[in-house]
Write a protein that holds these residues in place. Sequence first.
Motif, PDB file in Angstrom:
ATOM      1  N   PRO A 221      13.751  20.212 -25.601  1.00 35.46           N
ATOM      2  CA  PRO A 221      15.061  20.833 -25.382  1.00 35.46           C
ATOM      3  C   PRO A 221      15.920  20.126 -24.336  1.00 35.46           C
ATOM      4  N   TYR A 222      15.321  19.648 -23.230  1.00 30.98           N
ATOM      5  CA  TYR A 222      16.153  19.034 -22.190  1.00 30.98           C
ATOM      6  C   TYR A 222      16.722  17.683 -22.618  1.00 30.98           C
ATOM      7  N   LEU A 223      16.143  17.081 -23.657  1.00 34.45           N
ATOM      8  CA  LEU A 223      16.638  15.802 -24.165  1.00 34.45           C
ATOM      9  C   LEU A 223      17.722  15.988 -25.223  1.00 34.45           C
ATOM     10  N   THR A 224      17.999  17.235 -25.562  1.00 30.02           N
ATOM     11  CA  THR A 224      19.045  17.555 -26.529  1.00 30.02           C
ATOM     12  C   THR A 224      20.353  17.765 -25.761  1.00 30.02           C
ATOM     13  N   TYR A 225      21.412  17.094 -26.190  1.00 35.09           N
ATOM     14  CA  TYR A 225      22.635  17.116 -25.387  1.00 35.09           C
ATOM     15  C   TYR A 225      23.881  17.087 -26.261  1.00 35.09           C
ATOM     16  N   ILE A 226      25.012  17.401 -25.654  1.00 34.91           N
ATOM     17  CA  ILE A 226      26.319  17.161 -26.248  1.00 34.91           C
ATOM     18  C   ILE A 226      27.251  16.609 -25.173  1.00 34.91           C
ATOM     19  N   VAL A 227      28.107  15.686 -25.583  1.00 35.22           N
ATOM     20  CA  VAL A 227      29.189  15.173 -24.746  1.00 35.22           C
ATOM     21  C   VAL A 227      30.471  15.389 -25.528  1.00 35.22           C
ATOM     22  N   ILE A 228      31.443  16.035 -24.918  1.00 34.25           N
ATOM     23  CA  ILE A 228      32.694  16.388 -25.592  1.00 34.25           C
ATOM     24  C   ILE A 228      33.861  15.823 -24.786  1.00 34.25           C
ATOM     25  N   GLY A 229      34.735  15.079 -25.439  1.00 29.25           N
ATOM     26  CA  GLY A 229      35.881  14.518 -24.731  1.00 29.25           C
ATOM     27  C   GLY A 229      36.571  13.446 -25.537  1.00 29.25           C
TER      28      GLY A 229
END
Length: 500
Positions: A221-229
């Motif tokens: 779970p901690y390696l799952t991410y989102i970057v928005i921009g």
Amino acid sequence: MFLRSRLTLAATAAGLVTVLLGSTASAVPAPGAPGIGDPYYPTAGNGGYDVSHYNIRLTYNPATDLLSGSTTILARTTQELSSFNLDFLLPVKSVRVNNFVAKADAANGEVVVTPPAPLASGRDITVVVQYEGKPSTVKDATGFTAWKRGPDGAALAIDEPNIAPWWFPSNNHPTDKATFDVSVAVPQGVEVLSNGTFAGTTPQINGWVRWNWRSARPQAPYLTYIVIGQFEVRQSTAPNGQPVINAYGDDLGANAESARASVERTPEVIEFLSSVFGDYPFEAQGGVVSTGVGFALENQTRPVYSTAFFRRGANTSVVSHELAHQWFGDSVSVNTWRNIWLNEGFATYASYMWAESQGEGTAAEIAQYYYDSYPADHPIWQVTVADPGSGNEFDSAVYDRGAMTLQALRNAVGDSAFLQILRTWTAQKRYSTGKIEEFIALSERISGKPLYDLFNTWLFTKGKPAGLGNPAALSARSAGHQVPKAIEKLDLTRNELHAH
């Protein structure tokens, strides 16, 4: 007749709940544990079930920081459950278990889910959590906010060891990996990056755009991410045929070209690391560079890098470090967080090996340089690398002394056995977790040498070890005490990583 019909209907309904939710008379159902048993983070993870898949479907408004949507969790119970926990911080609107409305009590990052009937052991369950909140305003029990938000509305769900609770409910520990579908709708002109393969965008009726990503290999779970921009997104194909997706923030300024000159070499670095550690364990490659984060993190398949790593020019040292984590940390994860040396010491040493492949000093020279650079009274020698303590997982000793430990091991067993140890470790523990003691046992078995004293000195004992040993392959250049060319970039990389 009327009374009998009512009783029959009630019994039928009760039976249906039993069938769908599962109960058994063989044992008394009990609540699942609120933690998975990690000594450093007692409330991380949960007991009573194993997750196989997360489907995260969200809408995010960068202007207001409002995140809303749902996460569907496919799991299997491992015990009789009267209730179970999810690790989550945002306000919950509703929870369903196998389509039945469940009770949800939230406090201190734990959501206690109580289904209308107990769950039997060994049953597949589907849990749907609806939620809405502003992640940047939410704090954990220590007052920390992991969600990062830039002045232009950019958002980054990136951190270690915890980020999931700020954007999706989970069994938040590396010992429970799962596959992921991540789908986020954002305003037109905004990009969303995540793990795995890109499944395309879909237009929304309000003029927004939904970005879809899929991780088909087990992922913590901690390696799952989102970057928005605002990002420039580049797509290409690696020599091994895998998709490569890199993204660069529109606001990188003078660091932009240096970042591209580094991250665009990701397939080349993976090709080299594969020759050392074995086949690359995942289905896609890439990287993201952003001004919204002050460190680098090895998010599975697509690390995220701070623009600060490239302020002195191209820096493949940090790229090799984070990509080495795809083997050491992502594919083979820590069994508990005190085993963090298996991640950071190995990734740091991999950056030495990459530097050697580029003709910038041998790994032995670089390890010797750092050994010599720390005087005996330096704090690095007072950290027990095998058990640095909660909150100290990213101490410089774990990285630098950790990498020196691997050079000492290499010196003791020779190149052939050393490389066999690394490749066997990554193969046997693929998509699983590991402990330091297991790595020591493997090293002794493959090398045929007693290594207790070496590991005890380097990992379990405070104080500066007497030396790294005498590598047969140590270059004659070391005799002149030349500082390897790689040191400048390695120093920049380690300083930024240690700041994390």
